[in-house]
Design a protein around this motif. Structure first.
Motif, mmCIF file in Angstrom:
data_model
loop_
_atom_site.group_PDB
_atom_site.id
_atom_site.type_symbol
_atom_site.label_atom_id
_atom_site.label_comp_id
_atom_site.label_asym_id
_atom_site.label_seq_id
_atom_site.Cartn_x
_atom_site.Cartn_y
_atom_site.Cartn_z
ATOM 1 N N THR A 1 0.903 -1.387 -0.025
ATOM 2 C CA THR A 1 -0.060 -0.080 0.017
ATOM 3 C C THR A 1 0.792 1.288 -0.039
ATOM 4 O OG1 THR A 1 0.127 -0.041 2.322
ATOM 5 C CG2 THR A 1 -1.806 -0.940 1.240
ATOM 6 N N VAL A 2 0.391 2.268 -0.625
ATOM 7 C CA VAL A 2 1.049 3.796 -0.514
ATOM 8 C C VAL A 2 0.039 4.543 -0.159
ATOM 9 C CG1 VAL A 2 3.067 3.071 -2.109
ATOM 10 C CG2 VAL A 2 0.861 3.742 -3.034
ATOM 11 N N THR A 3 0.299 6.001 0.075
ATOM 12 C CA THR A 3 -0.708 7.005 0.293
ATOM 13 C C THR A 3 0.205 8.267 -0.053
ATOM 14 O OG1 THR A 3 -0.079 7.280 2.772
ATOM 15 C CG2 THR A 3 -2.027 6.022 2.303
ATOM 16 N N PRO A 4 -0.618 9.306 -0.611
ATOM 17 C CA PRO A 4 -0.120 10.587 -1.055
ATOM 18 C C PRO A 4 0.545 11.303 0.158
ATOM 19 C CG PRO A 4 -2.126 10.151 -2.017
ATOM 20 C CD PRO A 4 -2.059 9.252 -0.989
ATOM 21 N N LYS A 5 1.653 12.016 0.281
ATOM 22 C CA LYS A 5 2.127 12.842 0.955
ATOM 23 C C LYS A 5 0.998 13.929 1.563
ATOM 24 C CE LYS A 5 5.955 10.846 1.813
ATOM 25 N NZ LYS A 5 6.170 10.074 3.202
ATOM 26 N N SER A 6 0.945 14.112 2.739
ATOM 27 C CA SER A 6 0.017 15.315 3.219
ATOM 28 C C SER A 6 0.692 16.621 2.894
ATOM 29 C CB SER A 6 -0.263 15.269 4.787
ATOM 30 O OG SER A 6 0.838 15.400 5.470
ATOM 31 N N LEU A 7 -0.178 17.943 3.104
ATOM 32 C CA LEU A 7 0.486 19.077 2.711
ATOM 33 C C LEU A 7 1.540 19.308 3.875
ATOM 34 C CD1 LEU A 7 -2.595 21.143 2.024
ATOM 35 C CD2 LEU A 7 -0.694 20.614 0.395
ATOM 36 N N THR A 8 1.338 18.992 5.269
ATOM 37 C CA THR A 8 2.253 19.191 6.081
ATOM 38 C C THR A 8 3.499 18.581 5.867
ATOM 39 O OG1 THR A 8 0.441 19.292 7.754
ATOM 40 C CG2 THR A 8 2.677 19.044 8.673
ATOM 41 N N GLN A 9 3.503 17.136 5.641
ATOM 42 C CA GLN A 9 4.812 16.481 5.101
ATOM 43 C C GLN A 9 5.463 17.080 3.848
ATOM 44 O OE1 GLN A 9 2.951 12.472 4.545
ATOM 45 N NE2 GLN A 9 3.936 11.923 6.447
ATOM 46 N N THR A 10 4.735 17.416 2.878
ATOM 47 C CA THR A 10 5.089 18.233 1.805
ATOM 48 C C THR A 10 6.019 19.369 1.963
ATOM 49 O OG1 THR A 10 3.373 17.244 0.308
ATOM 50 C CG2 THR A 10 4.794 19.054 -0.408
ATOM 51 N N PHE A 11 5.275 20.492 2.886
ATOM 52 C CA PHE A 11 5.901 21.599 3.194
ATOM 53 C C PHE A 11 7.054 21.358 4.152
ATOM 54 C CE2 PHE A 11 1.450 23.718 2.473
ATOM 55 C CZ PHE A 11 1.653 24.058 1.288
ATOM 56 N N SER A 12 7.053 20.568 4.950
ATOM 57 C CA SER A 12 8.050 20.012 5.957
ATOM 58 C C SER A 12 9.486 19.519 5.058
ATOM 59 C CB SER A 12 7.729 18.948 6.900
ATOM 60 O OG SER A 12 6.618 19.605 7.764
ATOM 61 N N ALA A 13 9.282 18.568 3.907
ATOM 62 C CA ALA A 13 10.199 18.385 3.391
ATOM 63 C C ALA A 13 10.813 19.675 2.549
ATOM 64 C CB ALA A 13 9.743 17.340 2.337
ATOM 65 N N MET A 14 9.870 20.459 2.016
ATOM 66 C CA MET A 14 10.552 21.562 1.128
ATOM 67 C C MET A 14 11.253 22.521 2.194
ATOM 68 S SD MET A 14 6.972 22.552 -1.149
ATOM 69 C CE MET A 14 7.816 24.014 -1.807
ATOM 70 N N SER A 15 10.656 22.661 3.483
ATOM 71 C CA SER A 15 11.492 23.665 4.401
ATOM 72 C C SER A 15 12.757 23.015 4.624
ATOM 73 C CB SER A 15 10.504 23.646 5.550
ATOM 74 O OG SER A 15 11.331 24.608 6.520
ATOM 75 N N LYS A 16 12.816 21.566 4.779
ATOM 76 C CA LYS A 16 14.196 21.123 5.224
ATOM 77 C C LYS A 16 14.985 21.219 4.058
ATOM 78 C CE LYS A 16 16.166 16.492 6.681
ATOM 79 N NZ LYS A 16 15.734 14.996 6.660
ATOM 80 N N VAL A 17 14.723 20.993 2.835
ATOM 81 C CA VAL A 17 15.568 21.329 1.613
ATOM 82 C C VAL A 17 16.116 22.635 1.602
ATOM 83 C CG1 VAL A 17 15.884 21.291 -0.784
ATOM 84 C CG2 VAL A 17 14.517 19.443 0.251
ATOM 85 N N ALA A 18 15.100 23.408 1.758
ATOM 86 C CA ALA A 18 15.504 24.882 1.853
ATOM 87 C C ALA A 18 16.567 25.276 2.953
ATOM 88 C CB ALA A 18 14.255 25.910 1.853
ATOM 89 N N ASP A 19 16.358 24.995 3.887
ATOM 90 C CA ASP A 19 17.278 24.960 5.106
ATOM 91 C C ASP A 19 18.584 24.379 4.924
ATOM 92 O OD1 ASP A 19 17.724 26.161 8.176
ATOM 93 O OD2 ASP A 19 18.080 23.863 8.365
ATOM 94 N N GLU A 20 18.677 23.271 4.209
ATOM 95 C CA GLU A 20 19.982 22.637 4.047
ATOM 96 C C GLU A 20 20.872 23.570 2.866
ATOM 97 O OE1 GLU A 20 19.018 18.802 2.837
ATOM 98 O OE2 GLU A 20 18.617 17.999 4.789
ATOM 99 N N LEU A 21 19.894 24.059 1.881
ATOM 100 C CA LEU A 21 20.733 24.840 0.722
ATOM 101 C C LEU A 21 21.071 26.036 1.659
ATOM 102 C CD1 LEU A 21 17.981 24.420 -2.039
ATOM 103 C CD2 LEU A 21 20.312 23.481 -1.766
ATOM 104 N N ARG A 22 20.412 26.550 2.633
ATOM 105 C CA ARG A 22 20.676 28.009 3.207
ATOM 106 C C ARG A 22 21.931 27.699 3.989
ATOM 107 N NH1 ARG A 22 19.690 30.692 7.639
ATOM 108 N NH2 ARG A 22 18.726 28.806 8.647
ATOM 109 N N GLY A 23 22.359 26.450 4.455
ATOM 110 C CA GLY A 23 23.369 26.291 5.198
ATOM 111 C C GLY A 23 23.132 26.026 6.849
ATOM 112 N N GLY A 24 21.918 25.903 7.072
ATOM 113 C CA GLY A 24 21.274 25.746 8.578
ATOM 114 C C GLY A 24 21.986 26.695 9.515
ATOM 115 N N ASP A 25 22.386 26.357 10.619
ATOM 116 C CA ASP A 25 22.702 27.345 11.670
ATOM 117 C C ASP A 25 24.560 27.533 11.486
ATOM 118 O OD1 ASP A 25 20.307 27.270 12.705
ATOM 119 O OD2 ASP A 25 20.668 25.660 14.099
ATOM 120 N N ASP A 26 25.025 27.119 10.271
ATOM 121 C CA ASP A 26 26.603 27.185 10.157
ATOM 122 C C ASP A 26 26.659 28.416 9.440
ATOM 123 O OD1 ASP A 26 29.153 27.019 10.226
ATOM 124 O OD2 ASP A 26 29.217 25.227 8.997
#
Length: 365
Positions: free
Chosen positions: A127-152
């Motif tokens: 079985t599979v289910t589509p990602k929720s909006l929360t999960q989608t936005f969380s993944a996008m936020s994580k990618v953007a944070d990694e691109l930005r360099g995080g806290d370093d």
């Protein structure tokens, strides 16, 4: 009277009501189908977002049942549902949730493959289910944070640095890129030429393959004929190898002989050249050859070294000694044949050169 009753409004109203009841009953049976046989299944879903009791169950876009229950089980959600007995799951069953939009309720979509019927006692785990909006936005936020360099702090400007470096690397390349895009656009506007060339190459390759296929018999016969030729080459090559090995052995020996005795051999050959020329100087017959013998004999009588002047070869014709009585008779006879050849007898002996005497008797001077 009966005709009057049938024609009355009361009878028409009654018949209309009865007909309406019949149509309603048939529609209820057709649409509700309360007695349709159903098969119960279950599926373990990663999550139950958008699924509720009563949601549709579809198979290839067609409604075949509904969701009957949802409850947590392990790390997922157990979804119980029913499917019409006319559409049972077969083979390797799978399930997923789908929706027309990100805010609408979801429906459960089930799939099957060819094979035996799926046991309704086993829950579907593929079985599979589509990602929720929360999960989608969380993944996008994580990618953007990694691109930005995080806290370093040292890495926070790496996107800016990368863009700056890219800008420097591509500076001044705009016209060239424009030319490439222009040429590509021209090629795409008239793809027939390239397609024609490719088609021509394919046609030529096809002709080549057909030619090889049609003449494969001759090619095979030719290849078969190479076998004895190659065997002969192998045999000859063995002999060549032996010859080379022999030459490798002989050449050092010849080198030693030439080094030690080359000088005398070459001097002897130089001395013999005039004699060879003399022997080959237009000899027309045996008499001419014989007439040259005294000259050759005279040359061999005394041969000197051209460099040192030393005598190299001394030769003299054989001489014969006879008793005194016979010597006088022989000497007189020889002077008749060859005047002056016999000088007389001394102490009852005489010496005569036999070679000039014998050759002179046949006319040689």
């Amino acid at each position: 009277m009966l005709r009057t009753f049938v024609a009355s409004r009361a009878f028409v109203s009654l018949m209309a009501g009865v007909l309406a009841v019949i149509v309603a009953a048939v529609g209820a049976v057709y649409f509700l189908q309360p007695n349709k046989k159903m098969i119960a299944y279950c599926a373990i879903m990663p999550d139950g977002i958008g699924l509720y009791r009563g949601n549709d169950v579809k198979m290839r876009g067609m409604k075949v049942g509904s969701v009957t229950d949802l409850r947590p089980e392990g790390t997922g959600v157990r979804v119980d549902f029913e499917v019409e007995a006319a559409h049972p799951l077969r083979g390797e069953a799978s399930a997923t949730t789908v929706s027309d939009s990100i805010v609408a309720d979801r429906t459960l979509a089930v799939f099957g493959t060819k094979g035996p019927e799926w046991k309704n006692s086993d829950c579907i785990t593929k079985t599979v289910t589509p990602k929720s909006l929360t999960q989608t936005f969380s993944a996008m936020s994580k990618v953007a944070d990694e691109l930005r360099g995080g806290d370093d702090p040292a890495q926070q400007d790496r996107i800016k640095q990368a863009i700056t470096l890219f800008d420097r690397a591509t500076a001044g390349t705009g016209p060239k890129i424009n030319d490439i895009i222009t040429q590509l656009a021209a090629a795409l506007r008239s793809p027939d030429a390239a397609v024609s060339h490719i088609g021509s190459l394919i046609d030529k390759l096809n002709e080549l393959i057909a030619s090889v296929a049609n003449n494969w018999g001759d090619l095979r016969q030719m290849l078969d004929g190479f076998a004895p030729i190659l065997q002969t080459v192998n045999d000859v090559w063995d002999q060549v190898t032996e010859l080379v090995n022999s030459i490798v052995t002989i050449l050092p020996w010849l080198n030693d002989v030439t080094t030690k005795y080359g000088g005398p051999i070459l001097q002897l050959l130089d001395s013999s050249v005039p004699l060879v020329h003399l022997l080959g100087a237009n000899v027309g017959g045996l008499q001419q050859l014989v007439s040259m013998v005294p000259s050759i004999a005279g040359m061999f009588r005394t041969a000197t070294d051209p460099q040192t002047g030393a005598i190299g070869v001394s030769w003299a014709a054989p001489r014969v000694a006879l008793p005194a009585q016979q010597a006088e008779q022989v000497c007189a006879a020889l002077n008749v044949v060859a005047p002056g050849r016999c000088g007389g007898t001394q102490d009852g002996m005489t010496s005569v050169d036999l070679v000039p005497l014998i050759l002179g008797s046949v006319g040689v001077r």
